[in-house]
Write a protein that holds these residues in place. Structure first.
Motif, PDB file in Angstrom:
ATOM      1  N   ASN A  41       0.841  -1.197   0.000  1.00  0.00           N
ATOM      2  CA  ASN A  41       0.000   0.000   0.000  1.00  0.00           C
ATOM      3  C   ASN A  41       0.879   1.251   0.000  1.00  0.00           C
ATOM      4  OD1 ASN A  41      -2.621   1.364   0.294  1.00  0.00           O
ATOM      5  ND2 ASN A  41      -1.786   2.033   2.263  1.00  0.00           N
ATOM      6  N   ALA A  42       0.601   2.170  -0.929  1.00  0.00           N
ATOM      7  CA  ALA A  42       1.311   3.452  -0.969  1.00  0.00           C
ATOM      8  C   ALA A  42       0.734   4.368   0.111  1.00  0.00           C
ATOM      9  CB  ALA A  42       1.171   4.098  -2.338  1.00  0.00           C
ATOM     10  N   GLN A  43       1.599   5.035   0.852  1.00  0.00           N
ATOM     11  CA  GLN A  43       1.143   5.959   1.891  1.00  0.00           C
ATOM     12  C   GLN A  43       0.440   7.150   1.239  1.00  0.00           C
ATOM     13  OE1 GLN A  43       1.338   5.829   5.425  1.00  0.00           O
ATOM     14  NE2 GLN A  43      -0.068   7.529   5.133  1.00  0.00           N
ATOM     15  N   ILE A  44      -0.785   7.401   1.656  1.00  0.00           N
ATOM     16  CA  ILE A  44      -1.525   8.530   1.096  1.00  0.00           C
ATOM     17  C   ILE A  44      -0.892   9.848   1.552  1.00  0.00           C
ATOM     18  CG2 ILE A  44      -3.194   8.605   3.009  1.00  0.00           C
ATOM     19  CD1 ILE A  44      -5.317   9.371   0.886  1.00  0.00           C
ATOM     20  N   PRO A  45      -0.780  10.852   0.693  1.00  0.00           N
ATOM     21  CA  PRO A  45      -0.165  12.129   1.093  1.00  0.00           C
ATOM     22  C   PRO A  45      -1.021  12.879   2.123  1.00  0.00           C
ATOM     23  CG  PRO A  45      -0.202  11.896  -1.302  1.00  0.00           C
ATOM     24  CD  PRO A  45      -1.071  10.817  -0.745  1.00  0.00           C
ATOM     25  N   ILE A  46      -0.371  13.815   2.802  1.00  0.00           N
ATOM     26  CA  ILE A  46      -1.060  14.673   3.759  1.00  0.00           C
ATOM     27  C   ILE A  46      -1.729  15.815   3.015  1.00  0.00           C
ATOM     28  CG2 ILE A  46      -0.735  16.214   5.725  1.00  0.00           C
ATOM     29  CD1 ILE A  46       1.692  14.525   6.501  1.00  0.00           C
ATOM     30  N   SER A  47      -2.956  16.137   3.389  1.00  0.00           N
ATOM     31  CA  SER A  47      -3.688  17.272   2.813  1.00  0.00           C
ATOM     32  C   SER A  47      -3.460  18.507   3.684  1.00  0.00           C
ATOM     33  CB  SER A  47      -5.179  16.953   2.740  1.00  0.00           C
ATOM     34  OG  SER A  47      -5.913  18.066   2.266  1.00  0.00           O
ATOM     35  N   THR A  48      -3.262  19.660   3.028  1.00  0.00           N
ATOM     36  CA  THR A  48      -3.000  20.915   3.740  1.00  0.00           C
ATOM     37  C   THR A  48      -4.244  21.794   3.753  1.00  0.00           C
ATOM     38  OG1 THR A  48      -0.664  20.876   3.125  1.00  0.00           O
ATOM     39  CG2 THR A  48      -1.573  22.996   3.806  1.00  0.00           C
ATOM     40  N   PRO A  49      -4.682  22.274   4.916  1.00  0.00           N
ATOM     41  CA  PRO A  49      -5.849  23.167   4.983  1.00  0.00           C
ATOM     42  C   PRO A  49      -5.637  24.414   4.127  1.00  0.00           C
ATOM     43  CG  PRO A  49      -5.215  22.423   7.185  1.00  0.00           C
ATOM     44  CD  PRO A  49      -4.118  22.010   6.263  1.00  0.00           C
TER      45      PRO A  49
END
Length: 281
Positions: A41-49
Motif C-alpha cells: 500500500n502506498a502511503q496517502i499524502p497529507i492534505s494541507t488546509p
C-alpha cells in the motif's frame, strides 16, 4: 519460522505478489502447499488546509465552509478527508465539528463565534495520515443596534439619551458607536451626531456643513453641547449614555439612528429610526 521479502521480490504499490511454501522433514515427507499474497500500500499524502487560513478573521458569525488541498493516492485508491474543528489549540480538545470520512475537499459547519482551531486527516481505506498543520481562526459575528431612548419633545436644556448595541462576540468586541438625531441618515438638519470609542471611553461630536457633508470629530456644533458620556458592558450588550444640552434649535419629528462597528472593522450599517424626537428650544 519466518521469511523476509525485500527488493525486487516486493510488489509495486497497488499490486499483488503471491507466495507459496511447504515443509518437509528429515525423512523426506513433504507437507501440502500453502499460498498467500502481499499487497503493497502506498502511503496517502497529507492534505494541507486552505480556508480559513491560519490566523484569519472570518466575518460570518454562522456556518463556515472549510476547504483543504486535494491529494492523489499512489496506488489509485480514493482519498478520503476528515475535518475536525475544536476550541483547543491542538485541534482535538473541545471538539465542536467533525465531518467524518468523506471524499469531498470541503466541509461546512457552524462552530459558533470566537476563536477555533482546525485540521484535516487523510485516509485511503487502509492507512491514514496525521495532520501536518493546525490552523486557528476567529469567527466574527456582525454587531447590531438594539434601541435608543427616550422619545418625545424636548425644550432647551440638558437631556440624557441612552443607546444600546449588541455583539454576539461580546460587548468588548465593540470598537465604536454612533448616535444620530436627525430628519434622516444624511448630513442635513443634524440636531446631534455623536461618536463614542469604547476602548478609551471617549466621545465627541460629528456635524454637518452647509452642503450637508459629514465632518469628522471633534466638531463644534452650535445647537448642542455634549457634556459627557459613559458606557456599561454586560455580556453581549453595550449601553452608552449621552448627556447633551440643546440650545437655539427647532426641528420636529426627527429620528434617533444608531450605528456600531467591531474590533474587526465589521459594522452594522445605519439602523432605521429607533425613536421619534422633537427638539424645540
Amino acid at each position: 519460522t519466518s521469511a523476509t521479502v525485500s527488493g525486487a521480490d516486493l510488489p509495486s504499490p497497488g499490486t499483488y505478489r503471491y507466495y507459496s511454501w511447504y515443509a518437509y522433514d528429515a525423512f523426506g515427507n513433504q507437507s501440502g502447499t500453502t499460498q498467500d499474497y502481499i499487497r503493497m500500500n502506498a502511503q496517502i499524502p497529507i492534505s494541507t488546509p486552505t480556508y480559513p487560513t491560519n490566523g484569519a478573521t472570518v466575518n460570518n458569525g454562522g456556518a463556515i465552509t472549510f476547504t483543504t488541498s486535494a491529494v492523489s493516492d499512489g496506488d489509485g485508491q480514493t482519498p478520503q478527508y476528515y475535518f475536525r474543528v475544536a476550541t483547543g489549540s491542538d485541534g482535538e480538545t473541545g471538539v465542536v465539528c467533525n465531518s467524518g470520512w468523506q471524499t469531498s475537499t470541503s466541509y461546512s459547519c457552524n462552530p459558533g463565534v470566537g476563536t477555533f482551531y482546525w485540521h484535516v486527516y487523510t485516509y485511503d481505506g487502509i492507512s491514514q495520515t496525521s495532520p501536518n498543520y493546525t490552523y486557528s481562526f476567529y469567527n466574527n459575528a456582525q454587531p447590531s443596534v438594539v434601541s435608543s431612548s427616550p422619545a418625545g419633545t424636548f425644550g432647551a436644556g440638558a437631556r440624557t439619551f441612552t443607546t444600546v448595541y449588541s455583539d454576539p462576540n461580546g460587548a468588548t468586541d465593540i470598537s465604536y458607536v454612533h448616535l444620530l438625531i436627525n430628519s434622516g441618515v444624511d448630513g442635513n438638519n443634524v440636531a446631534f451626531y455623536g461618536y463614542y470609542v469604547r476602548a478609551s471611553n471617549s466621545c465627541s461630536i460629528y456635524g454637518s456643513d452647509t452642503n450637508g457633508l459629514w465632518n469628522a470629530a471633534p466638531y463644534a456644533q452650535p445647537n448642542v453641547t455634549l457634556t459627557s458620556c459613559s458606557s456599561v458592558a454586560s455580556g453581549n450588550t453595550l449601553t452608552v449614555t449621552w448627556n447633551l444640552n440643546f440650545t437655539n434649535w427647532s426641528e420636529a419629528s426627527m429620528g434617533s439612528y444608531g450605528y456600531v462597528g467591531d474590533n474587526s472593522t465589521w459594522a452594522s450599517g445605519w439602523s432605521g429610526s429607533l425613536a421619534t424626537v422633537t427638539v424645540d428650544t
